[in-house]
Write a protein that holds these residues in place. Sequence first.
Motif, mmCIF file in Angstrom:
data_model
loop_
_atom_site.group_PDB
_atom_site.id
_atom_site.type_symbol
_atom_site.label_atom_id
_atom_site.label_comp_id
_atom_site.label_asym_id
_atom_site.label_seq_id
_atom_site.Cartn_x
_atom_site.Cartn_y
_atom_site.Cartn_z
ATOM 1 N N TYR A 1 0.135 -1.377 0.017
ATOM 2 C CA TYR A 1 0.039 0.024 0.086
ATOM 3 C C TYR A 1 1.014 1.042 0.108
ATOM 4 C CZ TYR A 1 0.690 0.509 5.530
ATOM 5 O OH TYR A 1 1.546 0.624 6.339
ATOM 6 N N PHE A 2 2.244 0.978 0.114
ATOM 7 C CA PHE A 2 3.406 2.362 0.604
ATOM 8 C C PHE A 2 3.487 2.755 -0.966
ATOM 9 C CE2 PHE A 2 4.112 4.657 4.942
ATOM 10 C CZ PHE A 2 5.071 5.641 3.735
ATOM 11 N N PHE A 3 3.038 2.506 -2.302
ATOM 12 C CA PHE A 3 3.578 2.855 -3.448
ATOM 13 C C PHE A 3 4.985 1.897 -3.639
ATOM 14 C CE2 PHE A 3 1.799 7.152 -2.202
ATOM 15 C CZ PHE A 3 0.635 7.201 -2.749
ATOM 16 N N GLY A 4 5.137 0.390 -3.401
ATOM 17 C CA GLY A 4 5.880 -0.227 -3.315
ATOM 18 C C GLY A 4 6.952 -0.014 -2.467
ATOM 19 N N THR A 5 7.029 0.457 -1.513
ATOM 20 C CA THR A 5 7.354 0.791 -0.682
ATOM 21 C C THR A 5 8.058 0.304 1.003
ATOM 22 O OG1 THR A 5 7.845 2.913 -0.660
ATOM 23 C CG2 THR A 5 8.834 2.217 0.950
ATOM 24 N N ARG B 1 12.388 2.186 1.390
ATOM 25 C CA ARG B 1 13.225 1.127 0.794
ATOM 26 C C ARG B 1 11.940 1.269 -0.637
ATOM 27 N NH1 ARG B 1 18.204 -1.090 0.609
ATOM 28 N NH2 ARG B 1 18.232 -1.554 2.966
ATOM 29 N N CYS B 2 12.068 2.062 -1.628
ATOM 30 C CA CYS B 2 12.133 1.423 -2.887
ATOM 31 C C CYS B 2 12.739 0.566 -3.817
ATOM 32 C CB CYS B 2 11.426 2.803 -3.452
ATOM 33 S SG CYS B 2 10.346 2.852 -4.379
ATOM 34 N N ALA B 3 12.390 -0.281 -4.222
ATOM 35 C CA ALA B 3 13.057 -0.790 -4.904
ATOM 36 C C ALA B 3 14.668 -0.984 -4.308
ATOM 37 C CB ALA B 3 13.358 -1.082 -6.417
ATOM 38 N N ASP B 4 15.658 -1.079 -4.539
ATOM 39 C CA ASP B 4 17.030 -1.034 -3.513
ATOM 40 C C ASP B 4 17.620 0.744 -3.389
ATOM 41 O OD1 ASP B 4 17.467 -3.750 -4.172
ATOM 42 O OD2 ASP B 4 18.694 -3.488 -5.941
ATOM 43 N N ARG B 5 16.570 1.768 -3.774
ATOM 44 C CA ARG B 5 17.002 2.601 -3.093
ATOM 45 C C ARG B 5 16.338 3.581 -1.560
ATOM 46 N NH1 ARG B 5 15.135 8.167 -7.368
ATOM 47 N NH2 ARG B 5 16.366 8.929 -6.527
ATOM 48 N N ILE B 6 16.911 4.077 -0.912
ATOM 49 C CA ILE B 6 16.509 5.235 0.200
ATOM 50 C C ILE B 6 16.100 5.767 -0.148
ATOM 51 C CG2 ILE B 6 16.973 5.365 2.780
ATOM 52 C CD1 ILE B 6 19.306 2.724 2.973
ATOM 53 N N SER C 1 1.773 16.324 2.011
ATOM 54 C CA SER C 1 0.858 16.527 2.514
ATOM 55 C C SER C 1 -0.311 15.708 1.328
ATOM 56 C CB SER C 1 0.018 17.912 2.441
ATOM 57 O OG SER C 1 0.867 18.264 3.607
ATOM 58 N N LYS C 2 0.579 15.481 0.595
ATOM 59 C CA LYS C 2 -0.285 14.737 -1.690
ATOM 60 C C LYS C 2 0.187 13.177 -0.706
ATOM 61 C CE LYS C 2 0.678 18.882 -4.208
ATOM 62 N NZ LYS C 2 1.608 19.074 -5.649
ATOM 63 N N GLY C 3 0.748 12.929 -0.743
ATOM 64 C CA GLY C 3 1.667 11.566 -0.012
ATOM 65 C C GLY C 3 0.095 11.065 0.735
ATOM 66 N N TRP C 4 0.236 11.336 2.060
ATOM 67 C CA TRP C 4 0.139 10.274 3.447
ATOM 68 C C TRP C 4 -1.598 10.304 2.420
ATOM 69 C CZ3 TRP C 4 2.212 7.436 6.564
ATOM 70 C CH2 TRP C 4 3.259 8.236 6.796
ATOM 71 N N PRO C 5 -2.973 11.350 2.507
ATOM 72 C CA PRO C 5 -3.569 10.473 1.845
ATOM 73 C C PRO C 5 -4.293 9.619 0.685
ATOM 74 C CG PRO C 5 -3.536 13.017 2.101
ATOM 75 C CD PRO C 5 -2.180 12.542 2.090
ATOM 76 N N SER C 6 -3.042 9.866 0.195
ATOM 77 C CA SER C 6 -2.968 8.206 -0.500
ATOM 78 C C SER C 6 -2.977 7.196 -0.173
ATOM 79 C CB SER C 6 -2.493 8.662 -2.154
ATOM 80 O OG SER C 6 -2.707 9.496 -2.984
ATOM 81 N N ILE C 7 -1.303 7.260 1.012
ATOM 82 C CA ILE C 7 -0.700 5.771 1.305
ATOM 83 C C ILE C 7 -2.177 5.120 2.765
ATOM 84 C CG2 ILE C 7 1.081 5.350 3.206
ATOM 85 C CD1 ILE C 7 2.614 7.959 1.319
ATOM 86 N N LEU C 8 -2.262 6.173 2.867
ATOM 87 C CA LEU C 8 -3.301 6.041 4.155
ATOM 88 C C LEU C 8 -4.681 5.641 3.568
ATOM 89 C CD1 LEU C 8 -2.783 8.756 6.740
ATOM 90 C CD2 LEU C 8 -2.192 6.163 6.608
ATOM 91 N N SER C 9 -5.374 5.507 2.595
ATOM 92 C CA SER C 9 -6.215 5.400 1.412
ATOM 93 C C SER C 9 -6.382 3.691 0.982
ATOM 94 C CB SER C 9 -6.743 6.276 0.953
ATOM 95 O OG SER C 9 -7.053 7.524 0.992
ATOM 96 N N PRO D 1 -5.644 -4.070 -2.574
ATOM 97 C CA PRO D 1 -4.447 -2.739 -2.997
ATOM 98 C C PRO D 1 -5.422 -2.210 -3.290
ATOM 99 C CG PRO D 1 -3.267 -4.591 -3.302
ATOM 100 C CD PRO D 1 -4.479 -5.560 -3.176
ATOM 101 N N LEU D 2 -5.126 -0.923 -3.354
ATOM 102 C CA LEU D 2 -5.534 0.637 -4.441
ATOM 103 C C LEU D 2 -4.669 1.160 -4.718
ATOM 104 C CD1 LEU D 2 -8.393 2.284 -3.938
ATOM 105 C CD2 LEU D 2 -7.064 3.737 -2.430
ATOM 106 N N ASP D 3 -5.606 0.642 -5.915
ATOM 107 C CA ASP D 3 -4.776 0.743 -7.588
ATOM 108 C C ASP D 3 -5.020 2.574 -7.402
ATOM 109 O OD1 ASP D 3 -3.268 1.301 -9.565
ATOM 110 O OD2 ASP D 3 -3.549 -0.070 -11.056
#
Length: 156
Positions: free
Chosen positions: A33-37, A52-57, A130-138, A149-151
């Motif tokens: 749910y965390f954009f692949g993180t 960590r998203c893929a191999d990137r912090i 402020s843009k990221g949290w609503p999508s992540i929490l939804s 998962p919500l796409d």
Amino acid sequence: MSTSPKFVYVTLIATTPEKLWKALTDADFTIQYFFGTRLESDWKVGSPFVFRCADRITDEGTILRSEPPRLLSYTFHHVVDEEMRKESPSRVTFEIESLADGSDLSGPVVRLTVTHEDFPPESKVFPAISKGWPSILSGLKTLLETGKPLDVQKKR
């Protein structure tokens, strides 16, 4: 007089505090749910953690409070974007409150309150979170309640 911006998000989720806690702290669950993180830590006070998203912090911090299954707080420092990386760490707090234990027909329900604060007055990070949290929490709510998962990035 300028004040420090603060982000607060409150939602009700049909789940138990224990399941919500696991969803917030299990890297294999967060990736859904965390954009692949993956949020990686041992979740003990004083321990480091990373996003960590893929191999990137992308973000890092330190666990400030960990009281399963009701309270989690950590510092948050974005490390990818150069301008955002210059800011001092902010603070994220998750408060989990049980509203119904499941003994009634509606099942268990929790109130999740997420507070992200301690930003400098002209923060570059604040508009992004402020843009990221609503999508992540939804996405978190949808996954816990439906098992799917919500796409939010799907094109219509």
